[in-house]
Design an enzyme around this catalytic site. Structure first.
Site, short mmCIF file in Angstrom:
data_model
loop_
_atom_site.label_atom_id
_atom_site.label_comp_id
_atom_site.label_asym_id
_atom_site.label_seq_id
_atom_site.Cartn_x
_atom_site.Cartn_y
_atom_site.Cartn_z
N ASP A 119 -35.29 -35.18 11.86
CA ASP A 119 -35.06 -36.16 10.80
C ASP A 119 -36.31 -36.20 9.93
O ASP A 119 -37.26 -35.43 10.14
CB ASP A 119 -34.71 -37.54 11.39
CG ASP A 119 -33.68 -38.27 10.52
OD1 ASP A 119 -33.99 -38.49 9.33
OD2 ASP A 119 -32.59 -38.58 11.01
N HIS A 170 -32.38 -35.74 5.19
CA HIS A 170 -33.11 -36.10 6.41
C HIS A 170 -34.01 -34.97 6.89
O HIS A 170 -34.09 -34.68 8.09
CB HIS A 170 -32.12 -36.52 7.51
CG HIS A 170 -31.49 -37.87 7.27
ND1 HIS A 170 -32.18 -39.05 7.43
CD2 HIS A 170 -30.24 -38.22 6.88
CE1 HIS A 170 -31.38 -40.08 7.15
NE2 HIS A 170 -30.21 -39.59 6.80
N GLU A 221 -26.08 -38.59 4.22
CA GLU A 221 -27.07 -39.28 3.40
C GLU A 221 -28.05 -38.33 2.71
O GLU A 221 -29.25 -38.55 2.74
CB GLU A 221 -27.85 -40.29 4.28
CG GLU A 221 -26.96 -41.34 4.91
CD GLU A 221 -27.71 -42.31 5.82
OE1 GLU A 221 -27.38 -43.51 5.79
OE2 GLU A 221 -28.61 -41.87 6.58
C1 ACM Z 1 -25.74 -41.86 9.95
O1 ACM Z 1 -25.70 -42.97 10.51
N1 ACM Z 1 -26.53 -41.65 8.93
C2 ACM Z 1 -24.91 -40.77 10.41
#
Ligand code: ACM
Length: 541
Positions: free
Chosen positions: A177, A248, A315
């Site tokens: 991440d 991420h 995201e």
């Molecule tokens: C997530 O909670 N961004 C998959």
């Protein structure tokens, strides 16, 4: 008997018990070796019973076998347990079913069977029962985020044991991440040299002004991963690794600045992110990036035998792509409509790449945006909608809606909850979760592989905090994932709660720092650390 998850059928043969002792033997049929090893190791340690090899026909024997007739009846993960005054027979539809049956047997022996050494004066007995049991879903998952806060290997192995005790069988390992890269990749050593640690860490929600100035880091060597995967396999748990792309990814970009959008920002100035939220620093949609990650996935495929490989996809902020001439040129070259199309192309590349190697891609439901790659499966997290759309389009789905099964969300209202994040998701809320939404036809519902609980660790700085958020709610989740109910029957939460009081004694024996029903113990609170509680009921619930 208070078994969790509740078995499908339980019948008491009579009021008595079969008592196990030092001479109780273990008869090990074909396909039962793994469960026999586990029983001797785990139950042997707890009870001090040696469980010597025995003939299956004798008295005072626990007989383990795998039977194709049971496979036909209950499936490979199903089992039948018969306890008579003279001994017990545990038969699995397959080795996995036998192992889940052994988990039930351990629960029937009482909470002290969950310890690691025998207490003095204990006796061990099983009620005279027939239990027939099988899971409703083949994917009963737990996702653990080891990127935001690293969980050392010992903790991961412990979680695999805890999963097994709850008959969960998929460990979704969120390995990368913005805040850390946790798996050694030999051809790209800086991913861990640089990407596996950060200089400091935000304490609490990102709006908090507190920092922990202690460097935070850690990663798993490839041998650590091999050990984790083998340990999981012995417990019939599949480890699905996640490498999150193209968002991420700040830790990877900090390690290899050429992976970022170098025509928009000076990526050489980036470091592993030290706060929370969604970083705008995403991967550049270039051939360099694709080749780099093909190398990452090549090493990953050697480490993880799982059919599914998770590529994240959630995201991904598109602002840098909007501003990047390189990204815009790629959009034009591909003839896709916009940045969503670019992300779909990026994910589609790895869908094709994984398929060519006999694996399948799974990603968060954002991978639906811009068009879903042909072989892809979806982790439906923003409610059920993504999963419903994917299942209707014939794609496989794992249901993990944040409204029910995001265990980072707080468990109760009130200021005592440690670093309260998000909506209140009580034990009962999790218990009310049903993986298959009613709007799916039976044909579409077959695409729901199962369900998963997700544990994001921004505000869980150590194993105790992870325990607190995960338990006891994971027990409710496990029951829902094991035993879906026919529409005609209501779930009995009062009954579940009653069984939970027995189950908490098992968790106590295991040393799990769960949230007590009455609220956190003083040392489980985090006074003064800012969270971000959201009031009301989550939308879409
Ligand atoms: C997530 O909670 N961004 C998959």
């Amino acid at each position: 008997m208070d078994v969790i998850p509740e078995p499908v059928r339980t019948h008491r043969h009579g009021p008595g018990f079969w008592e196990l002792g030092p001479r109780t033997g273990l008869s090990v049929g074909k396909g039962a070796d793994g469960t026999a090893r586990w029983l001797r190791g785990t139950l042997g340690a707890a009870t001090g019973l040696p469980l010597p090899p025995a003939d299956g026909d004798g008295d005072d024997v626990l007989r383990l076998s795998v039977d194709p007739a049971v496979t036909g009846e209950l499936g490979a993960e199903g089992y039948r347990l018969d306890v008579l005054p003279t001994g017990a027979h545990l038969v699995g539809g397959g080795p996995a079913g036998l192992f889940w049956g052994a988990q039930t047997l351990r629960q029937l022996l009482g909470p002290d069977a969950f310890r690691r050494a025998p207490l003095p004066g204990r006796t061990w007995r099983l009620p005279l029962v027939r239990i027939e049991d099988s899971p409703s879903f083949g994917w009963r998952g737990l996702m653990l985020d080891v990127a935001r806060h690293f969980m050392p290997k010992e903790g991961v192995l412990r979680h695999l044991d805890l999963m097994a005790a709850h008959k969960l069988n998929v460990f979704h390992f969120h390995l990368t991440d913005d805040q850390g890269w946790r798996v050694e990749i030999e051809r790209h050593p800086r991913l861990t040299e640089v990407g596996s640690w950060r200089a400091r860490t935000k304490t609490g929600h990102r709006a908090s002004e507190l920092w922990d100035e202690k460097p935070h880091g850690g990663f798993y060597t490839q041998d650590d991963i091999r050990e984790i995967v083998a340990f999981a396999a012995e417990r019939h748990i599949t480890v699905v690794p996640e490498i999150d792309v193209p968002g991420h990814s700040q830790a990877a970009i900090a390690a290899y600045p050429e992976l970022g959008n170098t025509d928009v920002i000076d990526t050489t100035s980036l470091s592993v992110w030290d706060t929370w939220g969604i970083s705008p620093n995403v991967l550049a949609p270039t051939d360099t990036t694709l080749r780099f990650y093909e190398g990452v996935f090549e090493e990953l495929l050697d480490l993880f035998p799982s059919e599914f490989i998770h590529v994240g996809g959630d995201e991904c902020l598109k602002d840098q792509w909007r501003r990047s001439p390189t990204a815009q040129a790629r959009i034009a070259e591909l003839g896709v409509r916009d940045e969503d199309g670019l992300q779909a192309w990026f994910i589609g590349h790895f869908d094709t790449w994984l398929s060519a190697r006999g694996r399948r891609l799974i990603g968060w439901d954002e991978i639906l945006e811009g068009g879903l790659a042909p072989g892809a499966a979806v982790s439906s997290w923003r409610g059920y909608a993504g999963g419903v759309a994917a299942a209707r389009a014939g794609h496989d789905v794992v249901m993990c809606p944040e409204q029910y099964v995001y265990l980072d969300h707080r468990q109760a209202p009130g200021a005592d909850e440690p670093v309260p994040i998000g909506y209140v998701l009580t034990l009962e809320d999790v218990y009310r979760f049903e993986p298959v939404p009613p709007e799916l036809t039976p044909e579409q519902a077959r695409h729901v592989l199962g369900a998963q609980a997700n544990v994001w660790t921004e505000v869980m700085e150590d194993a105790g905090r992870v325990d607190y958020q995960t338990f006891p709610r994971l027990a409710a989740f496990a029951e829902v994932a094991w035993s879906s109910l026919p529409a005609s029957r209501e779930r009995d939460f009062a009954g579940f709660e009653r069984r939970m009081s027995a189950h908490c004694r098992r968790l106590d024996a295991l040393g799990v720092a769960y949230r007590p029903p009455a609220g956190p113990r003083p040392w489980q609170r985090r006074p003064g650390v800012l969270g971000r509680p959201i009031e009301g009921t989550p939308p879409n619930r």
